[in-house]
Scaffold this active site. Structure first.
Site, mmCIF file in Angstrom:
data_model
loop_
_atom_site.group_PDB
_atom_site.id
_atom_site.type_symbol
_atom_site.label_atom_id
_atom_site.label_comp_id
_atom_site.label_asym_id
_atom_site.label_seq_id
_atom_site.Cartn_x
_atom_site.Cartn_y
_atom_site.Cartn_z
ATOM 1 N N CYS A 69 9.113 19.430 -13.693
ATOM 2 C CA CYS A 69 10.250 19.348 -12.773
ATOM 3 C C CYS A 69 11.101 20.598 -12.954
ATOM 4 O O CYS A 69 11.458 20.959 -14.080
ATOM 5 C CB CYS A 69 11.081 18.104 -13.096
ATOM 6 S SG CYS A 69 12.623 18.020 -12.155
ATOM 7 N N ASN A 74 0.828 -1.210 0.000
ATOM 8 C CA ASN A 74 0.000 0.000 0.000
ATOM 9 C C ASN A 74 0.859 1.255 0.000
ATOM 10 O O ASN A 74 1.893 1.314 0.660
ATOM 11 C CB ASN A 74 -0.928 -0.008 1.211
ATOM 12 C CG ASN A 74 -1.836 -1.215 1.191
ATOM 13 O OD1 ASN A 74 -2.041 -1.804 0.132
ATOM 14 N ND2 ASN A 74 -2.351 -1.600 2.333
ATOM 15 N N SER A 90 -4.582 -9.569 -3.285
ATOM 16 C CA SER A 90 -4.955 -10.576 -4.283
ATOM 17 C C SER A 90 -3.753 -11.435 -4.668
ATOM 18 O O SER A 90 -3.907 -12.429 -5.375
ATOM 19 C CB SER A 90 -5.525 -9.898 -5.527
ATOM 20 O OG SER A 90 -4.588 -8.960 -6.033
ATOM 21 N N CYS A 147 10.789 13.696 -9.131
ATOM 22 C CA CYS A 147 10.719 13.581 -10.584
ATOM 23 C C CYS A 147 11.090 12.149 -10.983
ATOM 24 O O CYS A 147 12.156 11.656 -10.612
ATOM 25 C CB CYS A 147 11.660 14.589 -11.228
ATOM 26 S SG CYS A 147 11.734 14.404 -13.018
ATOM 27 N N HIS A 175 5.783 -0.800 -2.863
ATOM 28 C CA HIS A 175 5.387 -0.020 -4.041
ATOM 29 C C HIS A 175 5.520 1.479 -3.796
ATOM 30 O O HIS A 175 4.870 2.286 -4.464
ATOM 31 C CB HIS A 175 3.960 -0.383 -4.477
ATOM 32 C CG HIS A 175 3.879 -1.796 -4.995
ATOM 33 N ND1 HIS A 175 2.722 -2.532 -5.035
ATOM 34 C CD2 HIS A 175 4.847 -2.614 -5.515
ATOM 35 C CE1 HIS A 175 2.961 -3.736 -5.541
ATOM 36 N NE2 HIS A 175 4.244 -3.813 -5.829
ATOM 37 N N GLY A 215 -5.197 -9.149 3.016
ATOM 38 C CA GLY A 215 -5.840 -8.140 2.169
ATOM 39 C C GLY A 215 -5.157 -7.893 0.843
ATOM 40 O O GLY A 215 -5.136 -6.769 0.363
ATOM 41 N N ASP A 273 -0.487 4.158 0.901
ATOM 42 C CA ASP A 273 -1.241 5.135 1.683
ATOM 43 C C ASP A 273 -0.520 5.621 2.937
ATOM 44 O O ASP A 273 -0.963 6.581 3.585
ATOM 45 C CB ASP A 273 -2.615 4.566 2.072
ATOM 46 C CG ASP A 273 -2.519 3.200 2.779
ATOM 47 O OD1 ASP A 273 -1.562 2.986 3.545
ATOM 48 O OD2 ASP A 273 -3.414 2.357 2.566
HETATM 49 P P1 OAD Z 1 -6.139 -5.889 -4.872
HETATM 50 O O1 OAD Z 1 -7.269 -4.952 -5.082
HETATM 51 O O2 OAD Z 1 -5.569 -6.569 -6.050
HETATM 52 O O3 OAD Z 1 -6.563 -7.041 -3.860
HETATM 53 C C1 OAD Z 1 -7.169 -6.760 -2.631
HETATM 54 C C2 OAD Z 1 -7.582 -8.077 -2.003
HETATM 55 O O4 OAD Z 1 -8.093 -7.793 -0.709
HETATM 56 C C3 OAD Z 1 -8.669 -8.810 -2.766
HETATM 57 O O5 OAD Z 1 -8.397 -10.194 -2.751
HETATM 58 C C4 OAD Z 1 -9.936 -8.487 -1.964
HETATM 59 O O6 OAD Z 1 -10.917 -9.483 -2.047
HETATM 60 C C5 OAD Z 1 -9.378 -8.391 -0.569
HETATM 61 N N1 OAD Z 1 -10.131 -7.513 0.318
HETATM 62 C C6 OAD Z 1 -10.780 -6.366 0.048
HETATM 63 N N2 OAD Z 1 -11.278 -5.822 1.153
HETATM 64 C C7 OAD Z 1 -10.942 -6.645 2.175
HETATM 65 C C8 OAD Z 1 -11.145 -6.622 3.580
HETATM 66 N N3 OAD Z 1 -11.802 -5.636 4.185
HETATM 67 N N4 OAD Z 1 -10.641 -7.630 4.297
HETATM 68 C C9 OAD Z 1 -9.972 -8.663 3.713
HETATM 69 N N5 OAD Z 1 -9.732 -8.729 2.404
HETATM 70 C C10 OAD Z 1 -10.204 -7.733 1.637
HETATM 71 O O7 OAD Z 1 -5.028 -5.088 -4.065
HETATM 72 P P2 OAD Z 1 -3.492 -5.483 -3.846
HETATM 73 O O8 OAD Z 1 -3.325 -6.949 -3.735
HETATM 74 O O9 OAD Z 1 -3.001 -4.645 -2.740
HETATM 75 O O10 OAD Z 1 0.416 -1.872 -7.372
HETATM 76 O O11 OAD Z 1 -2.858 -4.997 -5.202
HETATM 77 C C11 OAD Z 1 -1.483 -5.200 -5.409
HETATM 78 C C12 OAD Z 1 -0.932 -4.096 -6.254
HETATM 79 O O12 OAD Z 1 -1.703 -3.990 -7.459
HETATM 80 C C13 OAD Z 1 -1.030 -2.708 -5.659
HETATM 81 O O13 OAD Z 1 0.000 -2.436 -4.738
HETATM 82 C C14 OAD Z 1 -0.928 -1.834 -6.866
HETATM 83 C C15 OAD Z 1 -1.888 -2.579 -7.745
HETATM 84 O O14 OAD Z 1 -1.727 -2.400 -9.097
HETATM 85 C C16 OAD Z 1 0.903 -0.874 -8.138
HETATM 86 O O15 OAD Z 1 0.247 0.097 -8.469
HETATM 87 C C17 OAD Z 1 2.320 -1.088 -8.561
#
Ligand code: OAD
Length: 301
Positions: A194, A128, A237, A155, A147, A235, A130
């Protein structure tokens, strides 16, 4: 550690509190911040699901690519040619981060207590951007934002930093609002230049697809995993590499716990059969699962 995988949260609580469990590595994704008010990426209603290429300032061929693959909006490929879609999609997130609009969740505070109460937190690998982990009492060194972070700007071309306040002001006054929330936003977007190299490549210090992860990730992850007794995956995917490699690079002796709405990472070798000697799936919302776990550990009244 030669412990068997827990089969319920009470067993997980016992495992975490036991003397045998000395080192815990955590890998998080957007799901741990959803309850703070930040949508994830790939769920219905998530950033990719709701992306509207027709609202973005781009060429028709860029729009076609965005329609085919929404992750293209956070890629180096489009950003280096046209940074405006990135800024337009990220505008509220950048401005909200500047205002510290979002606060850590119960899940973040559970991770914090693994450090403050037990001293067992080896590292939080968060995908994350954030910055919520940094708002807890986890020492900065134990947080590895794989990330990058939205809370600073530089820049992407020459690396020159820009003060985040100044960058936020430019985003507010130069980038249009595609979400229809800010009547003070300009009607059209203009690039953020920049001052050093004069290219329009200033952005938050996040990792775009096609760019490298922070050097610290490559320096730390194998070492951290080598003696991890427990890997908590929450949390995410688990579809983005190399962050997801933690799941299969952990040694056989590491117990893996997945906390998520649905099973993830079967293709990476996580076993959901229920009879795995090392994998345990706690299905549900992260805050609910970690809240229940904290009760099992007597960490809440
Ligand atoms: P995803 O949106 O791909 O996956 C989030 C996962 O959390 C999913 O399996 C949801 O079902 C699950 N989920 C959602 N809410 C939940 C909750 N309250 N409790 C438990 N599970 C929950 O997000 P990320 O895996 O973080 O990268 O995505 C990975 C990366 O893809 C990010 O860091 C970003 C994105 O593209 C970049 O931008 C480089």
């Amino acid at each position: 550690m030669k412990a068997a995988a827990p089969t319920d949260l009470a067993g997980l609580a016992r495992l975490i509190l036991s003397k045998d469990c000395k080192s815990i590595v955590i890998l998080t994704g957007a799901g741990v911040s959803v309850s703070a008010g930040i949508p994830d990426f790939r769920s219905p209603g998530g950033m990719y699901d709701t992306l509207k290429p027709e609202l973005l300032t781009c060429t028709s061929s860029q729009r076609r690519l965005l329609e085919r693959d929404p992750t293209y909006v956070v890629s180096w490929d489009i950003f280096q040619n046209n940074p405006l879609p990135y800024h337009e999609v990220r505008r509220p997130f950048i401005l909200g981060t500047g205002e510290k609009k979002w606060k850590p969740t119960a899940s973040h505070h559970f991770f914090e207590q693994l450090h403050t109460r037990l001293g067992k937190l080896k590292r939080v690998y968060t995908q994350n951007i954030d910055g919520l982990d940094f708002q807890t009492n986890i020492p900065n060194d134990l947080i590895l934002p794989v990330h990058g972070s939205l809370a600073s700007a530089s820049c992407e071309g020459c690396g020159e930093d820009m003060a985040f306040e100044e960058f936020g002001h430019m985003v507010k006054t130069q980038i249009k609002d595609i979400y229809g929330e800010d009547p003070t936003a300009p009607p059209e977007s203009t690039p953020i230049m920049c001052k050093q190299c004069r290219k329009p490549l200033v952005k938050p210090t996040t990792v775009l697809f096609g760019r490298s992860l922070p050097e610290k990730f490559f320096r730390c992850h194998l070492q951290d995993l080598s003696d991890a007794d427990l890997l908590i995956i929450a949390g995410t995917s688990l579809v983005v590499s190399p962050a997801n490699s933690l799941a299969y690079l952990a040694p056989e002796s590491t117990i893996r716990v997945v906390v998520n709405l649905q099973p993830v990472g079967s293709d990476l070798g996580i076993d959901y059969s229920g009879s795995s000697p090392r994998d345990f799936f706690a299905q549900g919302k992260c805050d609910d699962v970690f809240g229940a776990l904290m009760k099992e550990m007597d960490w809440v009244s």
